[in-house]
Design a protein around this motif. Structure first.
Motif, PDB file in Angstrom:
ATOM      1  N   MET A  18       0.851  -1.198   0.000  1.00  0.00           N
ATOM      2  CA  MET A  18       0.000   0.000   0.000  1.00  0.00           C
ATOM      3  C   MET A  18       0.886   1.247   0.000  1.00  0.00           C
ATOM      4  O   MET A  18       1.696   1.429   0.914  1.00  0.00           O
ATOM      5  CB  MET A  18      -0.901  -0.020   1.236  1.00  0.00           C
ATOM      6  CG  MET A  18      -1.988   1.012   1.196  1.00  0.00           C
ATOM      7  SD  MET A  18      -3.088   0.858   2.615  1.00  0.00           S
ATOM      8  CE  MET A  18      -4.192  -0.432   2.067  1.00  0.00           C
ATOM      9  N   HIS A  19       0.760   2.084  -1.060  1.00  0.00           N
ATOM     10  CA  HIS A  19       1.586   3.290  -1.106  1.00  0.00           C
ATOM     11  C   HIS A  19       0.963   4.399  -0.257  1.00  0.00           C
ATOM     12  O   HIS A  19      -0.251   4.471  -0.120  1.00  0.00           O
ATOM     13  CB  HIS A  19       1.694   3.809  -2.537  1.00  0.00           C
ATOM     14  CG  HIS A  19       2.243   2.808  -3.500  1.00  0.00           C
ATOM     15  ND1 HIS A  19       3.149   1.862  -3.136  1.00  0.00           N
ATOM     16  CD2 HIS A  19       2.002   2.623  -4.822  1.00  0.00           C
ATOM     17  CE1 HIS A  19       3.437   1.129  -4.189  1.00  0.00           C
ATOM     18  NE2 HIS A  19       2.749   1.557  -5.209  1.00  0.00           N
ATOM     19  N   ILE A  20       1.829   5.278   0.236  1.00  0.00           N
ATOM     20  CA  ILE A  20       1.341   6.425   1.006  1.00  0.00           C
ATOM     21  C   ILE A  20       0.823   7.471   0.021  1.00  0.00           C
ATOM     22  O   ILE A  20       1.474   7.764  -0.984  1.00  0.00           O
ATOM     23  CB  ILE A  20       2.472   7.006   1.875  1.00  0.00           C
ATOM     24  CG1 ILE A  20       2.903   5.969   2.918  1.00  0.00           C
ATOM     25  CG2 ILE A  20       2.048   8.293   2.548  1.00  0.00           C
ATOM     26  CD1 ILE A  20       4.074   6.381   3.775  1.00  0.00           C
ATOM     27  N   SER A  21      -0.353   8.020   0.323  1.00  0.00           N
ATOM     28  CA  SER A  21      -0.939   9.038  -0.571  1.00  0.00           C
ATOM     29  C   SER A  21      -0.446  10.432  -0.184  1.00  0.00           C
ATOM     30  O   SER A  21       0.150  10.616   0.872  1.00  0.00           O
ATOM     31  CB  SER A  21      -2.458   9.018  -0.459  1.00  0.00           C
ATOM     32  OG  SER A  21      -2.949   7.748  -0.746  1.00  0.00           O
ATOM     33  N   ASP A  22      -0.735  11.393  -1.064  1.00  0.00           N
ATOM     34  CA  ASP A  22      -0.418  12.793  -0.757  1.00  0.00           C
ATOM     35  C   ASP A  22      -1.243  13.261   0.440  1.00  0.00           C
ATOM     36  O   ASP A  22      -2.350  12.783   0.656  1.00  0.00           O
ATOM     37  CB  ASP A  22      -0.781  13.675  -1.960  1.00  0.00           C
ATOM     38  CG  ASP A  22       0.321  13.667  -2.997  1.00  0.00           C
ATOM     39  OD1 ASP A  22       1.492  13.610  -2.619  1.00  0.00           O
ATOM     40  OD2 ASP A  22      -0.013  13.726  -4.195  1.00  0.00           O
TER      41      ASP A  22
ATOM     42  N   PHE B  99       6.393   7.343 -10.087  1.00  0.00           N
ATOM     43  CA  PHE B  99       5.945   8.568 -10.750  1.00  0.00           C
ATOM     44  C   PHE B  99       4.776   8.239 -11.695  1.00  0.00           C
ATOM     45  O   PHE B  99       3.769   8.941 -11.725  1.00  0.00           O
ATOM     46  CB  PHE B  99       7.119   9.188 -11.521  1.00  0.00           C
ATOM     47  CG  PHE B  99       6.787  10.498 -12.186  1.00  0.00           C
ATOM     48  CD1 PHE B  99       6.589  11.638 -11.423  1.00  0.00           C
ATOM     49  CD2 PHE B  99       6.672  10.599 -13.556  1.00  0.00           C
ATOM     50  CE1 PHE B  99       6.276  12.854 -12.019  1.00  0.00           C
ATOM     51  CE2 PHE B  99       6.363  11.800 -14.157  1.00  0.00           C
ATOM     52  CZ  PHE B  99       6.169  12.926 -13.392  1.00  0.00           C
ATOM     53  N   PHE B 100       4.925   7.130 -12.440  1.00  0.00           N
ATOM     54  CA  PHE B 100       3.825   6.716 -13.331  1.00  0.00           C
ATOM     55  C   PHE B 100       2.595   6.280 -12.531  1.00  0.00           C
ATOM     56  O   PHE B 100       1.467   6.524 -12.937  1.00  0.00           O
ATOM     57  CB  PHE B 100       4.263   5.577 -14.258  1.00  0.00           C
ATOM     58  CG  PHE B 100       5.185   6.019 -15.361  1.00  0.00           C
ATOM     59  CD1 PHE B 100       4.821   7.031 -16.228  1.00  0.00           C
ATOM     60  CD2 PHE B 100       6.429   5.443 -15.535  1.00  0.00           C
ATOM     61  CE1 PHE B 100       5.668   7.459 -17.240  1.00  0.00           C
ATOM     62  CE2 PHE B 100       7.282   5.852 -16.539  1.00  0.00           C
ATOM     63  CZ  PHE B 100       6.900   6.867 -17.395  1.00  0.00           C
TER      64      PHE B 100
ATOM     65  N   ALA C 205       1.645   7.450  -9.797  1.00  0.00           N
ATOM     66  CA  ALA C 205       0.941   8.641  -9.312  1.00  0.00           C
ATOM     67  C   ALA C 205      -0.127   9.075 -10.316  1.00  0.00           C
ATOM     68  O   ALA C 205      -1.121   9.695  -9.946  1.00  0.00           O
ATOM     69  CB  ALA C 205       1.930   9.772  -9.066  1.00  0.00           C
ATOM     70  N   PHE C 206       0.076   8.721 -11.605  1.00  0.00           N
ATOM     71  CA  PHE C 206      -0.902   9.070 -12.638  1.00  0.00           C
ATOM     72  C   PHE C 206      -2.157   8.208 -12.589  1.00  0.00           C
ATOM     73  O   PHE C 206      -3.093   8.450 -13.321  1.00  0.00           O
ATOM     74  CB  PHE C 206      -0.264   8.974 -14.036  1.00  0.00           C
ATOM     75  CG  PHE C 206       0.654  10.111 -14.311  1.00  0.00           C
ATOM     76  CD1 PHE C 206       0.192  11.273 -14.900  1.00  0.00           C
ATOM     77  CD2 PHE C 206       1.972  10.051 -13.933  1.00  0.00           C
ATOM     78  CE1 PHE C 206       1.029  12.336 -15.102  1.00  0.00           C
ATOM     79  CE2 PHE C 206       2.824  11.106 -14.147  1.00  0.00           C
ATOM     80  CZ  PHE C 206       2.352  12.261 -14.737  1.00  0.00           C
ATOM     81  N   VAL C 207      -2.121   7.163 -11.767  1.00  0.00           N
ATOM     82  CA  VAL C 207      -3.358   6.400 -11.567  1.00  0.00           C
ATOM     83  C   VAL C 207      -3.768   6.504 -10.093  1.00  0.00           C
ATOM     84  O   VAL C 207      -4.453   5.630  -9.561  1.00  0.00           O
ATOM     85  CB  VAL C 207      -3.226   4.926 -12.014  1.00  0.00           C
ATOM     86  CG1 VAL C 207      -3.245   4.810 -13.505  1.00  0.00           C
ATOM     87  CG2 VAL C 207      -1.966   4.272 -11.464  1.00  0.00           C
ATOM     88  N   ALA C 208      -3.293   7.587  -9.447  1.00  0.00           N
ATOM     89  CA  ALA C 208      -3.623   7.896  -8.046  1.00  0.00           C
ATOM     90  C   ALA C 208      -3.180   6.821  -7.061  1.00  0.00           C
ATOM     91  O   ALA C 208      -3.758   6.681  -6.001  1.00  0.00           O
ATOM     92  CB  ALA C 208      -5.112   8.210  -7.889  1.00  0.00           C
ATOM     93  N   HIS C 209      -2.146   6.046  -7.408  1.00  0.00           N
ATOM     94  CA  HIS C 209      -1.509   5.148  -6.446  1.00  0.00           C
ATOM     95  C   HIS C 209      -0.295   5.889  -5.932  1.00  0.00           C
ATOM     96  O   HIS C 209       0.638   6.136  -6.675  1.00  0.00           O
ATOM     97  CB  HIS C 209      -1.052   3.846  -7.117  1.00  0.00           C
ATOM     98  CG  HIS C 209      -2.127   2.829  -7.212  1.00  0.00           C
ATOM     99  ND1 HIS C 209      -1.960   1.534  -6.799  1.00  0.00           N
ATOM    100  CD2 HIS C 209      -3.388   2.913  -7.654  1.00  0.00           C
ATOM    101  CE1 HIS C 209      -3.069   0.873  -6.982  1.00  0.00           C
ATOM    102  NE2 HIS C 209      -3.958   1.687  -7.513  1.00  0.00           N
ATOM    103  N   GLY C 210      -0.297   6.241  -4.655  1.00  0.00           N
ATOM    104  CA  GLY C 210       0.813   7.044  -4.142  1.00  0.00           C
ATOM    105  C   GLY C 210       0.540   8.504  -4.422  1.00  0.00           C
ATOM    106  O   GLY C 210      -0.605   8.925  -4.456  1.00  0.00           O
ATOM    107  N   GLY C 211       1.593   9.266  -4.612  1.00  0.00           N
ATOM    108  CA  GLY C 211       1.396  10.699  -4.863  1.00  0.00           C
ATOM    109  C   GLY C 211       2.706  11.383  -5.155  1.00  0.00           C
ATOM    110  O   GLY C 211       3.775  10.754  -5.057  1.00  0.00           O
TER     111      GLY C 211
END
Lengths: 256, 302
Positions: B1-5, B95-96, B98-104
């Motif tokens: 699970m990535h940390i979001s913004d 970085f990619f 982040a374009f599908v809102a996984h992470g930030g």
């Protein structure tokens, strides 16, 4: 002479100057919006501004500022007809936000973090829905990102789609031959075979691509042409406006 | 699970970016060196990176929970292209993603550290340690298992450090327990998945796997010392925590033993109070390490 004209002029001067400067800026922004079909800020600057806005959101101590930003983003997504994609992308961050809210024990701080996540993710989603991947990758060159990272990023963005399609075809083929079914270990084995096959194919294909690159005169650290125009002074207007707005919001939040 | 913004406090955003940037710079240096020697390395690393990215977003069935989730993928990538290249690839992949809102965007540094650095290095070290005493598939499977677990423990630590700086150990445990229902079965799935994948590649095209030029003796010794000392500190802290210690950290002992005459309101102490102690300690560690490393050969010769 009217009586009001002889009184303290400060407020009158301030409102006059503020009104006319805003009038000129407003007209200028409208012209740029029409000219650039809604994209008044270059992708590179948009990326930096989104980053700054997210940082500003994480600095906030009151929940209602992030909540207001989230509402503006929802309204923007609705206005730009992106609401369906926006809501789809929001699911994963919302799960994370709810998890943190639960661990924090539904306190004020937990709710603040929840609204921060909602607002910053909304900003990010609006950015990614209004800017294409290639625009952002192109603008990264202006931000002096190392050439090797850009080369790898461009290759990856090109081949992610190719391998994704190839992987889906392989999975479909395997499923039609009764693969990817049965016990957990059997499913794992079948998935791993596709994965291994893709990796070996990528290895073989990279040799072919390298030969193709050489035949087109490629050399390491090749200088690229300027596909994207460099930043100019007029780009500074939206930057100054947005940054002052951000500083204003953070200032308000901190000292309210 | 990535940390979001929006989760990490700004000082932690900067801290994780700084640490990750250091590893990315090292990774880039190694990649550039290899590209100069063999230019075909660039498309190879990129394409394998693309495949690993594709695989890491595939959903694999997770036992016990009955759901499915995506694997970390970095231990597998580290076995194939090496850990330093994996750090660069995973930063780009994040970085990619982040374009599908996984992470930030602001969480990229933290996510690169947990997934790209901890996942890749721990997985790679486990693989290298085990491959001489066990079969390649078991070594790869264990690398993936350990890499996956450590990735999520690091994510839990990052959350606890940023959100609950006053009670890090308690919240680290709480976040880790929160992750267990999905992440432990996922680590088991990743064990099987990576083990089978490496066995398949070894049987069909073994040259794909990075045999690794290996680290030189200096790097090996430094990495061993790093893990040993960090392990001793972590084990000591854990034992102290279990026996109900006050968890006040090692800094008090360091101050009393190394600098008993130190001024309590000096600039260093005030800076640490302002920006947080971990940032100050990291800065001291980076400065000390860089200076020692830079002059190491000169000192040895003299």
């Amino acid at each position: 002479m009217p009586e009001w004209l002889t009184r303290d002029p400060l407020n009158g001067i301030v409102i006059t100057i503020a009104f006319f400067i805003s009038l000129v800026i407003g007209r200028y922004l409208n012209e740029r919006i029409v000219k650039n079909r809604g994209k008044i800020i270059k992708p590179g600057i948009r990326l930096i501004l989104a980053f700054l806005l997210i940082i500003a959101v994480t600095l906030m101590k009151h929940w209602y500022f992030p909540a207001a930003i989230s509402i503006i983003c929802i309204f923007t997504a609705y206005k730009l007809k992106l609401f369906r994609d926006y809501s789809k992308y929001m699911i994963f961050p919302l799960v994370m936000a709810l998890f943190i809210l639960a661990v924090q024990g539904f306190t004020y701080y937990g709710f603040l973090v929840f609204t921060r996540i909602f607002a910053s993710t909304s900003v990010l989603i609006i950015l990614i829905l209004s800017t294409s991947e290639s625009e952002i990758l192109g603008s990264l060159r202006l931000l002096r990102v190392p050439a090797t990272i850009l080369d790898i990023s461009l290759f990856m963005s090109r081949y992610i789609k190719t391998f994704s399609n190839e992987g889906n075809k392989l999975r479909l083929a395997q499923r039609s031959r009764l693969g990817l079914s049965g016990s957990f270990l059997k499913k794992m084995q079948d998935t791993a075979i596709i994965c291994g096959l893709l990796i070996t194919r990528a290895f073989v294909r990279s040799e072919e691509i390298y030969r193709a690159m050489l035949s087109r005169g490629w050399k390491p650290e090749l200088q690229y042409s300027q596909d994207f125009p460099p930043l100019c002074m007029t780009d500074m207007v939206p930057v100054i406006l947005v940054v002052s707005g951000l500083l204003g919001i953070v200032f308000l939040d901190r000292f309210i | 699970m990535h940390i979001s913004d929006g989760i990490l406090e700004p000082q932690w955003v900067l801290f994780w970016f700084a640490i990750s940037a250091l590893f990315i710079a090292l990774g880039l240096r190694i990649i550039n060196k290899r590209i100069r020697e063999d230019p075909s390395y660039l498309p190879r690393i990129s394409l394998i990176g693309a495949v690993v990215f594709v695989i890491s977003v595939w959903h694999i069935p997770v036992p016990v929970t009955g759901s499915s989730s995506h694997p970390v993928g970095t231990p597998l990538a580290a076995i194939i292209i090496g850990p330093f290249a994996t750090v660069v690839i995973s930063a780009i992949a994040l970085f990619f993603q982040a374009f599908v809102a996984h992470g930030g965007l602001t969480a990229m540094g933290a996510n690169t550290f947990s997934m790209g650095i901890v996942g890749a290095f721990s997985g790679y070290l486990v693989y290298r340690l085990l491959k001489n005493i066990s079969s390649p598939w078991f070594s790869a499977g264990m690398a993936a298992f350990i890499g996956s677990i450590l990735t999520y423990l690091t994510t839990a630590l990052q959350l606890a450090l940023s959100l609950n700086p006053g009670n890090v150990m308690y919240y680290w445990k709480l976040y880790s327990i929160g992750f267990i229902p999905t992440q432990l079965p996922l680590a088991v799935a990743e064990f099987a998945f990576t083990g089978y994948a490496i066995r398949y590649i070894s049987q069909t095209n073994a040259e794909v796997i990075d045999t690794g030029r290996g680290f030189d003796r200096f790097t090996k010794t430094a990495l061993c010392m790093m893990f040993l000392i960090a392990g001793v500190i972590a084990a000591g802290a854990y034992m102290g925590y279990m026996s109900g210690g006050n968890m006040s950290g090692t800094d008090g002992t360091v101050e009393a033993s190394a600098a008993p005459e130190a001024v309590s309101d000096a600039i260093g102490v005030r800076l640490m109070a302002r920006f947080g102690e971990p940032l100050g300690f990291a800065l001291v560690g980076i400065t000390g390490g860089l200076v020692t490393g830079y002059f190491w050969n000169a000192w040895r010769k003299s």
